[in-house]
Design a protein around this motif. Sequence first.
Motif, mmCIF file in Angstrom:
data_model
loop_
_atom_site.group_PDB
_atom_site.id
_atom_site.type_symbol
_atom_site.label_atom_id
_atom_site.label_comp_id
_atom_site.label_asym_id
_atom_site.label_seq_id
_atom_site.Cartn_x
_atom_site.Cartn_y
_atom_site.Cartn_z
ATOM 1 N N GLU A 296 0.815 -1.206 0.000
ATOM 2 C CA GLU A 296 0.000 0.000 0.000
ATOM 3 C C GLU A 296 0.857 1.267 0.000
ATOM 4 N N SER A 297 2.042 1.176 0.600
ATOM 5 C CA SER A 297 2.909 2.347 0.665
ATOM 6 C C SER A 297 3.824 2.447 -0.550
ATOM 7 N N ALA A 298 3.815 1.406 -1.425
ATOM 8 C CA ALA A 298 4.679 1.399 -2.600
ATOM 9 C C ALA A 298 3.869 1.742 -3.843
ATOM 10 N N ALA A 299 4.544 2.236 -4.857
ATOM 11 C CA ALA A 299 3.879 2.527 -6.125
ATOM 12 C C ALA A 299 3.693 1.219 -6.890
ATOM 13 N N PRO A 300 2.546 1.025 -7.497
ATOM 14 C CA PRO A 300 2.324 -0.212 -8.254
ATOM 15 C C PRO A 300 3.182 -0.242 -9.513
ATOM 16 N N ILE A 301 3.561 -1.425 -9.946
ATOM 17 C CA ILE A 301 4.310 -1.547 -11.195
ATOM 18 C C ILE A 301 3.351 -1.496 -12.374
ATOM 19 N N ILE A 302 2.115 -1.952 -12.161
ATOM 20 C CA ILE A 302 1.059 -1.840 -13.169
ATOM 21 C C ILE A 302 -0.208 -1.347 -12.483
ATOM 22 N N SER A 303 -0.832 -0.352 -13.055
ATOM 23 C CA SER A 303 -2.102 0.137 -12.519
ATOM 24 C C SER A 303 -3.084 0.347 -13.660
ATOM 25 N N VAL A 304 -4.302 -0.089 -13.424
ATOM 26 C CA VAL A 304 -5.375 0.027 -14.416
ATOM 27 C C VAL A 304 -6.530 0.758 -13.759
ATOM 28 N N GLU A 305 -7.058 1.778 -14.424
ATOM 29 C CA GLU A 305 -8.162 2.556 -13.871
ATOM 30 C C GLU A 305 -9.300 2.649 -14.887
ATOM 31 N N ASN A 306 -10.468 2.152 -14.479
ATOM 32 C CA ASN A 306 -11.712 2.295 -15.257
ATOM 33 C C ASN A 306 -11.535 1.894 -16.725
ATOM 34 N N ALA A 345 -5.234 -9.105 -20.316
ATOM 35 C CA ALA A 345 -3.799 -9.354 -20.486
ATOM 36 C C ALA A 345 -3.248 -8.618 -21.705
ATOM 37 N N LYS A 346 -4.001 -8.598 -22.792
ATOM 38 C CA LYS A 346 -3.532 -7.922 -24.006
ATOM 39 C C LYS A 346 -3.435 -6.410 -23.809
ATOM 40 N N HIS A 347 -4.264 -5.859 -22.930
ATOM 41 C CA HIS A 347 -4.143 -4.433 -22.615
ATOM 42 C C HIS A 347 -2.875 -4.162 -21.798
ATOM 43 N N LEU A 348 -2.512 -5.099 -20.928
ATOM 44 C CA LEU A 348 -1.328 -4.893 -20.093
ATOM 45 C C LEU A 348 -0.048 -4.862 -20.917
ATOM 46 N N VAL A 349 -0.059 -5.528 -22.080
ATOM 47 C CA VAL A 349 1.154 -5.601 -22.908
ATOM 48 C C VAL A 349 1.038 -4.744 -24.167
ATOM 49 N N GLY A 350 -0.056 -4.002 -24.314
ATOM 50 C CA GLY A 350 -0.179 -3.070 -25.432
ATOM 51 C C GLY A 350 -0.668 -3.659 -26.732
ATOM 52 N N LEU A 351 -1.109 -4.913 -26.728
ATOM 53 C CA LEU A 351 -1.639 -5.506 -27.959
ATOM 54 C C LEU A 351 -3.049 -5.008 -28.256
ATOM 55 N N LEU A 352 -3.768 -4.600 -27.215
ATOM 56 C CA LEU A 352 -5.042 -3.909 -27.377
ATOM 57 C C LEU A 352 -4.915 -2.553 -26.700
ATOM 58 N N ARG A 353 -5.556 -1.544 -27.251
ATOM 59 C CA ARG A 353 -5.529 -0.205 -26.681
ATOM 60 C C ARG A 353 -6.901 0.129 -26.111
ATOM 61 N N GLN A 354 -6.899 0.636 -24.901
ATOM 62 C CA GLN A 354 -8.145 0.910 -24.193
ATOM 63 C C GLN A 354 -8.994 1.936 -24.952
ATOM 64 N N GLN A 355 -10.295 1.700 -24.955
ATOM 65 C CA GLN A 355 -11.225 2.654 -25.556
ATOM 66 C C GLN A 355 -11.561 3.774 -24.574
ATOM 67 N N SER A 356 -11.475 3.461 -23.281
ATOM 68 C CA SER A 356 -11.536 4.479 -22.238
ATOM 69 C C SER A 356 -10.834 3.922 -21.012
ATOM 70 N N GLY A 357 -10.421 4.824 -20.102
ATOM 71 C CA GLY A 357 -9.649 4.398 -18.952
ATOM 72 C C GLY A 357 -8.158 4.470 -19.238
ATOM 73 N N THR A 358 -7.355 4.039 -18.267
ATOM 74 C CA THR A 358 -5.901 4.126 -18.399
ATOM 75 C C THR A 358 -5.226 2.838 -17.967
ATOM 76 N N VAL A 359 -4.069 2.592 -18.564
ATOM 77 C CA VAL A 359 -3.187 1.496 -18.167
ATOM 78 C C VAL A 359 -1.788 2.093 -18.023
ATOM 79 N N PHE A 360 -1.203 1.969 -16.824
ATOM 80 C CA PHE A 360 0.122 2.518 -16.572
ATOM 81 C C PHE A 360 1.113 1.406 -16.254
ATOM 82 N N PHE A 361 2.316 1.499 -16.831
ATOM 83 C CA PHE A 361 3.456 0.709 -16.380
ATOM 84 C C PHE A 361 4.335 1.658 -15.581
#
Length: 532
Positions: A296-306, A345-361
């Motif tokens: 909880e005190s660390a930054a996530p390596i992957i974060s997905v929002e909405n 999984a494909k969104h996490l690796v960039g094979l699909l691009r989100q239509q809305s929301g965010t994916v951060f590495f």
Amino acid sequence: MREIFLTENTHGAFLMQMARLMTLNLLEVDIRTVAYPDAEHPALQDIHLCIKQGEFIVLAGSSLAGKTTLCRCIAGVIPHFEKAVLEGDVLFEGSSLTGMRLAELAGKIALIRQDPSDQLFCTTIEQDVAFGPCNLLVSRNEVRIRVQESLEYVGLQGYEQRSPETLSGGESQRAVLASYLSLHPTVLILDGAADQLDFQGRRSIYMRLLQECRSRGLSVIVVDNKIAELGIEADRVIVLERGRLASITTKLESRPSGTIRRIFPLCRDVIDSTQTTSPELQSGTASFLRGNGDEESAAPIISVENLCFSYGASQFGLTNVSLRIYEGEFVVLVGENGSGKTTLAKHLVGLLRQQSGTVFFKDIDTKCLTTAELARYVGYMPQNPYLQVCTGSVREEVGLALQAQKLDPNIIEERVAHWLAKLDLSEVASVHPYRLPGGMMQKVAFASRLIHEPEVLVLDEPTSHMSFPDDFKTMELLTQLREEGRTIIVITHDHQIALSFASRFIFLERGKIQAELSPEEICLTSHGTRFA
């Protein structure tokens, strides 16, 4: 498939006819040798057996035991289509397959292969299922009936207009099965053709096929490394070892472990028990676990929002998916076929691009990275390892990523040799990847991802074709990588294995995250009863 309605007077005659047929040899296999070009040893030697009408048979054995080769011989693919020298013969209903054209066997012997992608070639599922009956010159009305029946049989009603490339691996295998069932074959051979289905789906399909064996005399031959845990009672289990017939038994050998319980229904039990007290869960954004609290005190390596995504006008995809994955976690994505695991999984690796929301590495929006740039940090192994084969040998395939980085040839050779030895692939280093069975090909794909040392590994059904020992070794290796600081994200239906290694389970249903559970929470049912 279609129910046969019998009067009281004809019922007894029907049963007598079925009993007579089931005492006859439908298939007679008399193989002295089968050899592939340039192979040092024959793929099969001294295989002599008979298969009766109505039998449900399991072919068992380790990788390279000869199971796929035997299936291809029984289906007539060898020697008619595949380049292999067959000494001996296979008889179907008393006639030699070597004297028959493959077209003559259509509608009689159906071989369903492991990879669904090269067996679905039309623009819609409906067209794929109709393709076979249309080529058999079945009437238009009968084709419609067969398509409807076959899709209902495999649980894909409503998928008629779906495009094959929008299906998950398990859904694709169901569609392929439907396309062969529509032919109404006498013999159905499933060579790893259901290993991407979830536990309940595989068991349901096999139980229905077993019923077909008993009711209408369909003969079924199954190759499935993990069929023992499904509780299917086969008529015979034929075990091959190094291309030879090792044994014939009536009992499937189960895993060397305790009671097998499945995560999916257990997740549902926990969810149901908390629905009245967890408004967060009802909204599909509940989180039952954040590691041991340190994350909880660390930054996530992957974060997905909405995150939202849909395939065209289809209802299938992802809806408001939010999650955080921390460095060093071993996360397992759980859910039935079509729940959205592969799409996520494909969104996490960039094979699909989100239509809305965010994916951060880390702190980088993945939309700002090309797929190639993201692949330097996040390695991806798809469900179908054959789709990414680019070279002519296992050695070249494993080293391809390092060659693209233009590393020193000596370093490449050393690292390739290391991973080949680590995954027991040294003996097949010069073999073309397409010549390998599914389990070994998954090892090749695995080594190809590990060799360039990504920070995150996203693995979609990485052990679905493997035997239990190889399955376990792979998960142990992933655990070692996690201890070295890598982050592991795995999609698997092998939930028993996952319980032994995962730190967190994310449960998806209909494109939404329904819960995040620790292994301890799964093992502790709503009544507080712990299981093995």
